[in-house]
Design a protein around this motif. Structure first.
Motif, PDB file in Angstrom:
ATOM      1  N   CYS A 192      13.125 -18.336  -5.226  1.00  0.00           N
ATOM      2  CA  CYS A 192      13.887 -19.259  -4.675  1.00  0.00           C
ATOM      3  C   CYS A 192      14.093 -18.916  -3.469  1.00  0.00           C
ATOM      4  O   CYS A 192      14.106 -17.674  -3.037  1.00  0.00           O
ATOM      5  N   PRO A 193      14.723 -19.759  -2.603  1.00  0.00           N
ATOM      6  CA  PRO A 193      15.194 -19.560  -1.284  1.00  0.00           C
ATOM      7  C   PRO A 193      16.149 -18.331  -0.998  1.00  0.00           C
ATOM      8  O   PRO A 193      16.084 -17.546  -0.122  1.00  0.00           O
ATOM      9  N   ALA A 194      17.126 -18.460  -1.713  1.00  0.00           N
ATOM     10  CA  ALA A 194      18.432 -17.534  -1.958  1.00  0.00           C
ATOM     11  C   ALA A 194      17.681 -16.224  -2.131  1.00  0.00           C
ATOM     12  O   ALA A 194      18.023 -15.115  -1.665  1.00  0.00           O
ATOM     13  N   CYS A 195      16.831 -16.032  -3.212  1.00  0.00           N
ATOM     14  CA  CYS A 195      16.472 -14.790  -3.655  1.00  0.00           C
ATOM     15  C   CYS A 195      15.644 -14.238  -2.768  1.00  0.00           C
ATOM     16  O   CYS A 195      15.508 -12.940  -2.287  1.00  0.00           O
ATOM     17  N   LYS A 196      14.543 -14.971  -1.967  1.00  0.00           N
ATOM     18  CA  LYS A 196      13.799 -14.425  -0.940  1.00  0.00           C
ATOM     19  C   LYS A 196      14.780 -13.796   0.190  1.00  0.00           C
ATOM     20  O   LYS A 196      14.420 -12.543   0.740  1.00  0.00           O
ATOM     21  N   LEU A 197      15.794 -14.618   0.712  1.00  0.00           N
ATOM     22  CA  LEU A 197      16.714 -14.095   1.686  1.00  0.00           C
ATOM     23  C   LEU A 197      17.203 -12.682   1.385  1.00  0.00           C
ATOM     24  O   LEU A 197      17.401 -11.773   2.266  1.00  0.00           O
ATOM     25  N   ARG A 198      17.670 -12.986   0.267  1.00  0.00           N
ATOM     26  CA  ARG A 198      18.666 -11.688  -0.231  1.00  0.00           C
ATOM     27  C   ARG A 198      17.703 -10.308  -0.552  1.00  0.00           C
ATOM     28  O   ARG A 198      17.899  -9.220  -0.073  1.00  0.00           O
ATOM     29  N   ARG A 199      16.323 -10.798  -1.002  1.00  0.00           N
ATOM     30  CA  ARG A 199      15.530  -9.433  -1.159  1.00  0.00           C
ATOM     31  C   ARG A 199      14.927  -8.893   0.325  1.00  0.00           C
ATOM     32  O   ARG A 199      15.012  -7.746   0.433  1.00  0.00           O
ATOM     33  N   GLN A 200      14.668  -9.860   1.084  1.00  0.00           N
ATOM     34  CA  GLN A 200      14.375  -9.552   2.481  1.00  0.00           C
ATOM     35  C   GLN A 200      15.137  -8.854   3.195  1.00  0.00           C
ATOM     36  O   GLN A 200      14.978  -7.671   3.767  1.00  0.00           O
ATOM     37  N   GLY A 201      16.605  -8.898   3.154  1.00  0.00           N
ATOM     38  CA  GLY A 201      17.676  -8.253   3.588  1.00  0.00           C
ATOM     39  C   GLY A 201      17.721  -7.097   3.099  1.00  0.00           C
ATOM     40  O   GLY A 201      18.142  -5.840   3.805  1.00  0.00           O
ATOM     41  N   LEU A 202      17.729  -7.014   1.591  1.00  0.00           N
ATOM     42  CA  LEU A 202      17.833  -5.797   0.854  1.00  0.00           C
ATOM     43  C   LEU A 202      16.716  -4.735   1.482  1.00  0.00           C
ATOM     44  O   LEU A 202      17.001  -3.497   1.777  1.00  0.00           O
ATOM     45  N   GLU A 203      15.434  -5.081   1.427  1.00  0.00           N
ATOM     46  CA  GLU A 203      14.312  -4.340   1.786  1.00  0.00           C
ATOM     47  C   GLU A 203      14.606  -3.730   3.384  1.00  0.00           C
ATOM     48  O   GLU A 203      14.397  -2.492   3.589  1.00  0.00           O
ATOM     49  N   GLU A 204      14.969  -4.674   3.811  1.00  0.00           N
ATOM     50  CA  GLU A 204      15.207  -4.243   5.548  1.00  0.00           C
ATOM     51  C   GLU A 204      16.232  -3.136   5.626  1.00  0.00           C
ATOM     52  O   GLU A 204      16.235  -2.077   6.385  1.00  0.00           O
ATOM     53  N   TYR A 205      17.448  -3.345   4.931  1.00  0.00           N
ATOM     54  CA  TYR A 205      18.361  -2.501   5.040  1.00  0.00           C
ATOM     55  C   TYR A 205      18.054  -1.156   4.432  1.00  0.00           C
ATOM     56  O   TYR A 205      18.279  -0.146   4.951  1.00  0.00           O
ATOM     57  N   LEU A 206      17.205  -1.123   3.105  1.00  0.00           N
ATOM     58  CA  LEU A 206      16.959   0.033   2.690  1.00  0.00           C
ATOM     59  C   LEU A 206      15.925   0.967   3.374  1.00  0.00           C
ATOM     60  O   LEU A 206      16.140   2.193   3.517  1.00  0.00           O
TER      61      LEU A 206
END
Ligand code: ZN
Length: 215
Positions: A193-207
């Motif tokens: 879903c759009p919220a999951c995609k945004l959250r995961r993108q942010g997480l991957e970028e941060y990590l």
């Protein structure tokens, strides 16, 4: 204002660091996932702050066509070119903040914290800084008070929100206990879903930034 999602949980701990006393206020507005409220209650209890839920279901009765409150409407996965995605609940943050301000006044609270962000969102008008500032003035005039609405996430993106959570020492709480997913799955969520995609993108970028920083 606390929903139990990534953003407002980060803000809850941000507030705990700055203010002696913090109250978590949640809203039920006919969203499909009542589990959201249950998870919010758990996080608030873990954070050691009083938790209260206000029923504002009339918000979703006022307007039709929102996929968050109407099961028969499939969710927009992208932002339509000319309008808002159907996850938009018209007036939501205006109602929430107005109710929060009256609640704050009752409890002798002057500082209201909300996790809205203008940077990484679907373009909702009631998440923008100009709206928040305008409503802040209006609420002060309406009640002759000096409320300050704090928006710690207004100008940061999802990766920076993950960073903030990590610095506050709540990375794992956010990662595993919050609910951001529009399909009601806690933690890493449904993934599409759009919220999951945004959250995961942010997480991957941060990590990946963190890894680069450590090397
Ligand atoms: Zn999801």
């Amino acid at each position: 204002m606390f929903s139990g999602g990534q953003d407002s949980t980060t803000c809850l701990y941000w507030a705990k660091k700055r203010f002696k006393e913090v109250y978590a206020l949640s809203f039920v507005y006919g969203q499909k996932h009542e589990l959201e409220v249950e998870l919010a209650r758990r996080i608030a209890s873990k954070a050691g702050v009083p938790f209260e839920v206000k029923n504002v279901e009339f918000i979703s009765e006022l307007s039709t066509g929102c996929s968050l409150t109407d099961n028969s409407i499939p969710m927009d996965s992208d932002k339509p070119a000319e309008s808002y995605p159907n996850t938009f609940v018209p007036g939501r943050n205006m109602f929430f903040l107005s109710i929060a301000a009256v609640y704050a006044r009752e409890h002798d609270i002057m500082n209201i914290v909300t996790g809205v962000s203008q940077t990484d969102f679907s373009g909702y008008p009631d998440c923008r800084d100009s709206f928040i500032r305008s409503l802040n003035v209006t609420l002060n005039l309406a009640m002759d008070e000096q409320f300050v609405i704090h928006t710690p996430l207004m100008w940061i993106n999802k990766a920076e929100t993950w960073k903030m959570a990590d610095e506050l020492g709540i990375f794992d709480v956010i990662r595993h206990e919050t609910l951001t997913c529009y399909n009601g799955i806690p933690g890493d969520g449904c993934g599409h879903c759009p919220a999951c995609k945004l959250r995961r993108q942010g997480l991957e970028e941060y990590l990946s930034q963190k890894k680069l920083g450590n090397n």
